[in-house]
Design an enzyme around this catalytic site. Structure first.
Site, PDB file in Angstrom:
ATOM      1  N   LYS A  77     -75.614-128.118  39.334  1.00 15.85           N
ATOM      2  CA  LYS A  77     -74.757-127.043  38.824  1.00 15.85           C
ATOM      3  C   LYS A  77     -73.922-126.515  39.987  1.00 15.85           C
ATOM      4  CE  LYS A  77     -75.064-122.649  36.297  1.00 15.85           C
ATOM      5  NZ  LYS A  77     -75.981-121.662  35.682  1.00 15.85           N
ATOM      6  N   SER A 152     -75.140-120.585  30.889  1.00 18.32           N
ATOM      7  CA  SER A 152     -74.027-121.011  31.706  1.00 18.32           C
ATOM      8  C   SER A 152     -74.148-122.430  32.253  1.00 18.32           C
ATOM      9  CB  SER A 152     -73.846-120.040  32.870  1.00 18.32           C
ATOM     10  OG  SER A 152     -75.005-120.055  33.697  1.00 18.32           O
ATOM     11  N   SER A 176     -79.803-119.210  31.100  1.00 17.13           N
ATOM     12  CA  SER A 176     -78.813-120.262  31.356  1.00 17.13           C
ATOM     13  C   SER A 176     -79.351-121.671  31.556  1.00 17.13           C
ATOM     14  CB  SER A 176     -77.954-119.897  32.557  1.00 17.13           C
ATOM     15  OG  SER A 176     -76.960-119.008  32.141  1.00 17.13           O
TER      16      SER A 176
HETATM   17  N1  GLN Z   1     -75.900-115.639  28.891  1.00 14.47           N
HETATM   18  C1  GLN Z   1     -76.370-114.765  29.908  1.00 14.47           C
HETATM   19  C2  GLN Z   1     -75.209-114.117  30.603  1.00 14.47           C
HETATM   20  O1  GLN Z   1     -74.126-114.303  30.185  1.00 14.47           O
HETATM   21  C3  GLN Z   1     -77.250-115.499  30.877  1.00 14.47           C
HETATM   22  C4  GLN Z   1     -76.529-116.200  31.953  1.00 14.47           C
HETATM   23  C5  GLN Z   1     -77.426-116.823  32.978  1.00 14.47           C
HETATM   24  O2  GLN Z   1     -78.629-116.976  32.740  1.00 14.47           O
HETATM   25  N2  GLN Z   1     -76.845-117.145  34.111  1.00 14.47           N
HETATM   26  O3  GLN Z   1     -75.342-113.421  31.573  1.00 14.47           O
END
Ligand code: GLN
Length: 502
Positions: A77, A152, A176
């Site tokens: 990532k 994400s 994420s």
């Molecule tokens: N969907 C969550 C957010 O928008 C989690 C994102 C993450 O775990 N990096 O913050």
């Protein structure tokens, strides 16, 4: 061998060790598949770097110094910094940035022998649930390219589902790793907070951020997790002083008698819970029926394997949304202050003085969602609002963690959906960030408590899209989660299904 890209990490590692295939052959096969950047999943590829690593792996395989995953490809990532590939965190503000060092997780996987295929698209600074917040365009879901891959870590989930890499790294602050794994039909685990070093992982919300592996199976995740974790005390002050563990050792243990907690608050939608008929119809109206059915079937499989289902309560589940969306932006507003045009990446061209340079750089470099969170974070931390928002959220965060500890006196593992729905269509939630926030309801509680949690393919829902089962364990119980997931995967084949044409 025409199907190298369909093999598991375990199978590839075994083939490489036995000399039936070379690391260069494997890397070449995967690089060939990345041509044209399918699904817009990669942000940087450099075949010279990948092949040089593969050649080094072949030398180690030949002279008997190979690591446990020698020659197996992995993609990272873009939140992990890398010396040999650009790192952007999906943001324009870091466009073209190259780190002088590798993140600990990247370095550890390389030490274990893994060959880096490149860097993966993600929501800008890991803020998002659909990959629609990447400055470099969204990633497509390989199961249906008109749908989001989740976020994400959308690029990470997509490459594994599409056979572009056997495994990938992800980061999970509020879901994420788990949610994109669920949306793309793969397996992913977020370990206990502190297990994997955050050194070189671009910080979003430091008290929540964790790294973890994403792959097809629990067994593959166990192999990567064993290599990724371990203390890094000098470089990450929240790194746990616990020795690295071999998470594959207990995969095959029977799960006879395992107590699986089913949170009452996560059930609903008018669907009568099969096991607890007295349970009142509750919340979760937003959970798609097909998702509930898939989860119910997975729980039935667990029962067949000898597990015992027990009702538990996580009464503050709903509060995890406002609590997370106060704490995470608060931390982000502080962490992202370093991107000011001085040390990293983008700097605005025409400015009058230093403050003007900061303003223009940040206005040009950050996308809308990142700006929204920086503003929210600055607001909830500001004088006069701190007590009402940030402090209150911290107190409720503690209560949410306590709720889990109460639940773990009655059960060993908690099971439920990862997300209320399958992957949605591009643009469906566009312009409505709160719709995305609400969809995080089932992943946020474990994140706030710092607990290990994973997503395991559990079937298919609306329009044939994959559904993930979430398993949450108590602190340091990754081995137990992976064991339960592995046993389920031996009894089902959802993790082996692939989108058509892969
Ligand atoms: N969907 C969550 C957010 O928008 C989690 C994102 C993450 O775990 N990096 O913050």
């Amino acid at each position: 061998m025409s199907d190298l890209h369909q093999l598991s990490v375990k199978a590839l590692a075994d083939l490489l060790k036995s000399g039936q295939v070379s690391a260069v052959e494997v890397a070449t096969r995967f690089l060939a598949r990345t041509g044209g950047n399918p699904h817009n999943a990669f942000l940087d590829i450099d075949s010279e770097v990948t092949l040089a690593q593969a050649r080094a792996s072949d030398a180690k395989l030949a002279d008997g110094t190979a690591g446990p995953l020698e020659g197996v490809p992995v993609a990272h990532k873009d939140v992990f910094v890398t010396r040999d590939f650009a790192t952007t965190a999906g943001s324009k503000i870091l466009s073209g940035y190259r780190s002088p060092f590798d993140a600990t997780v990247v370095q550890r996987l390389r030490t274990a022998g893994m060959v880096t295929l490149g860097k993966l698209n993600c929501d800008e600074f890991a803020m998002g649930s659909a990959n629609e917040n990447s400055a470099y365009g969204p990633v497509q879901n390989p199961w249906d390219t008109s749908r989001v891959p989740g976020g994400s870590s959308g690029g990470s989930a997509a490459v594994v589902a599409a056979g572009l890499a056997p495994a990938a790294t992800g980061t999970d602050t509020g879901g994420s790793i788990r949610q994109p794994a669920s949306f793309c039909g793969i397996t992913g685990i977020k370990p206990t907070y502190g297990r994997a070093s955050r050194y070189g992982m671009i910080a979003y919300a430091s008290s929540l951020d964790q790294a973890g592996p994403m792959a097809r199976s629990a067994e593959d995740c166990a192999l990567l997790l064993s290599a990724m974790c371990g203390p890094d005390l000098d470089r990450d002050s929240t790194s746990l002083d616990m020795p690295a563990e071999d998470f594959t050792a207990s995969l095959n243990r029977p799960i006879e008698g395992l107590r699986i907690g089913v949170p009452l608050e996560w059930w609903g939608n008018g669907v009568q819970c099969a096991w607890f008929p007295d349970m009142p119809a509750r919340r979760s109206e937003g959970v798609q029926v097909e998702v509930q059915i898939a989860i119910e079937n997975a729980l039935k499989e667990f029962e067949k394997l000898g597990a015992k289902l027990v009702p538990i309560s996580l009464p503050r589940t709903e509060l995890s949304i406002p609590v997370y969306y106060i704490i995470a932006p608060a931390e982000a507003s502080s962490n992202l202050s370093r991107f000011d045009g001085v040390k990293f990446g983008h700097r605005a061209k025409d400015y009058t003085d230093l403050v003007d340079m900061y303003k223009k750089t940040r206005a040009e470099g950050f996308g809308n969602e990142v700006k929204r969170r920086i503003m929210t974070g600055a607001y909830v931390l500001s004088h006069g609002y701190y007590d009402a928002y940030y402090l209150q959220a911290q107190k409720i965060r503690r209560m949410i963690a306590d709720d889990f500890q109460r639940a773990f006196t009655e059960c060993d593992v908690i099971a439920g959906p990862v997300a209320p729905s399958v992957a949605w269509k591009f643009g469906e939630n566009a312009g409505d960030p709160v719709a995305d926030y609400l969809a995080d309801i089932f992943t946020l509680p474990a994140s706030l408590a710092g607990l290990p949690a994973m997503s395991v393919p559990a079937g298919f829902g609306a329009q044939g899209m994959p559904v993930g089962l979430q398993l949450i364990g108590n602190y340091f119980k990754e081995a137990q989660l992976l064991n339960a997931a592995h046993r389920l995967q031996q009894a089902t084949d959802f993790h082996l299904r692939q989108p058509e044409g892969i």
